[in-house]
Motif scaffolding. Structure first.
Motif, mmCIF file in Angstrom:
data_model
loop_
_atom_site.group_PDB
_atom_site.id
_atom_site.type_symbol
_atom_site.label_atom_id
_atom_site.label_comp_id
_atom_site.label_asym_id
_atom_site.label_seq_id
_atom_site.Cartn_x
_atom_site.Cartn_y
_atom_site.Cartn_z
ATOM 1 N N ASN A 1 -4.045 2.169 -17.713
ATOM 2 C CA ASN A 1 -3.021 2.576 -16.751
ATOM 3 C C ASN A 1 -2.886 4.100 -16.745
ATOM 4 O O ASN A 1 -2.514 4.690 -17.770
ATOM 5 N N TYR B 1 -1.677 5.564 -13.555
ATOM 6 C CA TYR B 1 -0.874 5.839 -12.362
ATOM 7 C C TYR B 1 0.399 6.602 -12.716
ATOM 8 O O TYR B 1 1.023 6.362 -13.736
ATOM 9 N N LYS C 1 -2.268 -2.349 -8.122
ATOM 10 C CA LYS C 1 -1.989 -1.014 -7.597
ATOM 11 C C LYS C 1 -3.098 -0.492 -6.684
ATOM 12 O O LYS C 1 -2.831 0.263 -5.743
ATOM 13 N N TYR D 1 2.306 -2.051 -6.812
ATOM 14 C CA TYR D 1 1.661 -2.823 -7.876
ATOM 15 C C TYR D 1 1.618 -4.335 -7.670
ATOM 16 O O TYR D 1 0.737 -5.005 -8.202
ATOM 17 N N SER E 1 -0.200 7.557 -2.707
ATOM 18 C CA SER E 1 -1.203 6.583 -2.300
ATOM 19 C C SER E 1 -2.071 7.104 -1.161
ATOM 20 O O SER E 1 -3.295 6.931 -1.168
#
Length: 414
Positions: free
Chosen positions: A106, A108, A134, A140, A180
Motif C-alpha cells: 500500500n 496510496y 483502488k 478503494y 486519481s
C-alpha cells in the motif's frame, strides 16, 4: 537454496502491523530474510514503526483526520497526489542499497506513486500487491451506501467528489479525485509496475472488467504460518471475529446476530466503531467480549477458544487473512457471501456462507453451529487445516514470488 546475493526493496506506507496489508508486508519481509535475502524497508515515519536501520530514509508522516495547521494540510494535499519528499528520500536510499527487485504494497496517499518512476529509471523491476480496488475505484471499495458502485468506471472519477466518498468530506474527496486523475494522466502505475500480485481472483477479475489487461496480473494467494497454531485443541464455545471494528467489516451485523441467537461472541481488534459497538452490545444485552488489539501469539490463543470464526464482511474484501488463520487453528469459518470470501470457504467442508449484511441469516447460522456436535466442527476445522497446509503455506507463497521475480530479473534464481 541460498539467495544471499539478492536484495528486496519492500515498500509500504506503514512499518508496523496496522492492518491486514501491513501484516502481510511484514510477514513477507521475514519470509525473505529467512532464505537469506537482504530486505530493505521503505515506509513513512510513524511513532509505532518497528525499529530499522533505514528509518532516516523514511519520509515524514501523514495521518488523515489529525488536526494539522492550514499550511501543513496544504502540504499534505500536495504530497498525497505526488510526494517529492518520498521520491527524494527513496533516491537517497537507492544510492545506499541497490535492490535486485522492489515489491510495493500500500503506497496510496502517503508515500504516493511518485516513487515508481524513480525505480524504473534506476532499472529496478517493481511488482505491487493489490490489497484493494483502488486501481479502479478512487475510494478503494467499489461500494457506496452499502451497495456495489461502478460510478467511476470508464474514467468518470469526478463521482468520488460528487458523492463525497472519502469520509463524507468534500475536501478529502476532492483531493483524492485530483490524485486519481493525475495518476492516470501520468500513467504512474501502468508505466512503472511490471506485474500486479493479486491475492483473490475476485479482485483480479473485477479490475480486468474495469479495463486493466489480464496479462499484468498474477494470482498469488495470501499465506499463513501454520506452525503458530495448534489445530488439535478442543472445540470452544464462543464465536470469534478477528479484525478491524468498523461497520463495513460487518461487525455491527455480527453483534446483532449474536444477540438475536443468544450466542457468545469474542471480538479481537480495534477500530473506529468500537465505542458504538460497545454501546450496542450493552443495549442488546449481548454476550460480547472486546479484547482490543492482540499480538500475533495472542491471536493464535484466541482462535483456539473458538467454536467457529466469523468473517461477516459487508464490503469488497480481497482475501482476509482471518479465514486462513482460522483454518490453521483447526476452526471452521462462517463467511459472508461477498467478494473474495467465497473463494476461501468450501461450504459444508470447511465452513459455510451466508448473505452479507443479513442479521437473521447470520443469527440462524450461529445457532446452527452452536448445536452441531463438536466432532463435526473438528472435522471441518481439520479440512481447513489440510487446505492451508497444501495451498496457503509461507513456503508456497515465497516460491510463487521467487518464480515471479525470476521472470523480471536474471539476478533471482527460481
Amino acid at each position: 537454496m541460498s539467495f544471499a546475493q539478492n536484495r528486496l526493496l519492500s515498500i509500504n506506507n506503514y512499518f508496523y502491523p496496522r492492518g491486514g496489508a501491513e501484516v502481510l508486508f511484514l510477514e513477507q519481509n521475514r519470509l525473505f530474510e529467512g532464505i537469506g535475502w537482504d530486505v530493505v524497508p521503505f515506509a513513512m515515519r510513524h511513532a509505532n514503526n518497528l525499529p530499522t536501520a533505514y528509518e532516516n530514509y523514511f519520509p515524514d508522516e501523514i495521518e488523515f483526520g489529525r488536526d494539522y495547521s492550514l499550511a501543513r494540510k496544504l502540504l499534505n494535499a500536495q504530497r498525497v497526489i505526488y510526494s517529492r519528499q518520498a521520491r527524494s528520500k527513496l533516491g537517497n536510499l537507492l544510492d545506499r542499497a541497490r535492490p535486485t527487485i522492489a515489491h510495493a504494497h500500500n503506497i496510496y496517499h502517503h508515500l504516493s506513486p511518485s516513487v515508481l518512476p524513480l525505480l524504473r529509471e534506476r532499472g529496478v523491476p517493481t511488482v505491487m500487491t493489490v490489497h484493494d480496488l483502488k486501481l479502479g475505484c478512487p475510494a478503494y471499495t467499489m461500494m457506496r451506501d452499502g451497495r456495489p458502485c461502478d460510478s467511476c468506471k470508464g474514467g468518470r472519477l469526478y463521482n468520488v467528489a460528487v458523492h463525497r466518498c472519502i469520509k463524507g468530506s468534500l475536501a478529502l474527496s476532492g483531493v483524492v479525485m485530483a490524485e486519481s486523475y493525475i495518476h492516470r494522466w501520468l500513467r504512474l502505475y501502468e508505466a512503472n509496475i511490471a506485474r500486479f500480485v493479486v491475492p483473490s481472483r475476485f479482485v483480479m477479475e473485477t479490475l480486468i472488467g474495469w479495463g486493466w489487461p489480464r496479462e499484468r496480473f498474477v494470482h498469488v494467494p495470501n499465506f499463513v504460518d501454520v506452525a503458530r497454531f495448534r489445530p488439535d485443541e478442543p472445540i470452544g464455545t464462543r464465536f470469534v471475529y478477528c479484525g478491524r471494528l468498523e461497520r463495513l467489516k460487518g461487525v455491527e451485523t455480527l453483534v446483532r446476530a449474536a444477540a438475536r441467537s443468544g450466542q457468545p461472541l469474542t471480538l479481537a481488534g480495534r477500530g473506529p466503531d468500537e465505542t458504538q459497538l460497545r454501546e450496542l452490545t450493552e443495549r442488546l444485552g449481548a454476550d460480547v467480549r472486546f479484547l482490543g488489539h492482540v499480538s500475533k501469539d495472542e491471536l493464535a490463543d484466541v482462535l483456539q477458544t473458538a467454536r467457529a470464526v466469523v468473517a461477516p464482511s459487508e464490503c469488497n474484501e480481497n482475501a482476509p487473512l482471518a479465514v486462513l488463520e482460522a483454518y490453521a487453528a483447526g476452526r471452521p469459518v462462517i463467511g459472508a457471501r461477498i467478494a473474495g470470501i467465497p473463494e476461501l470457504v468450501r461450504e459444508g467442508e470447511t465452513g459455510s456462507l451466508v448473505a452479507s449484511g443479513d442479521v437473521e441469516a447470520l443469527a440462524d447460522e450461529l445457532a446452527r453451529y452452536a448445536a452441531l456436535p463438536d466432532a463435526r466442527l473438528a472435522r471441518m476445522g481439520a479440512a481447513g487445516r489440510a487446505w492451508v497446509e497444501r495451498d496457503f503455506t509461507a513456503a508456497a507463497y515465497r516460491d510463487r514470488l521467487v518464480a515471479l521475480y525470476s521472470t523480471l530479473t536474471p539476478g533471482v534464481a527460481a
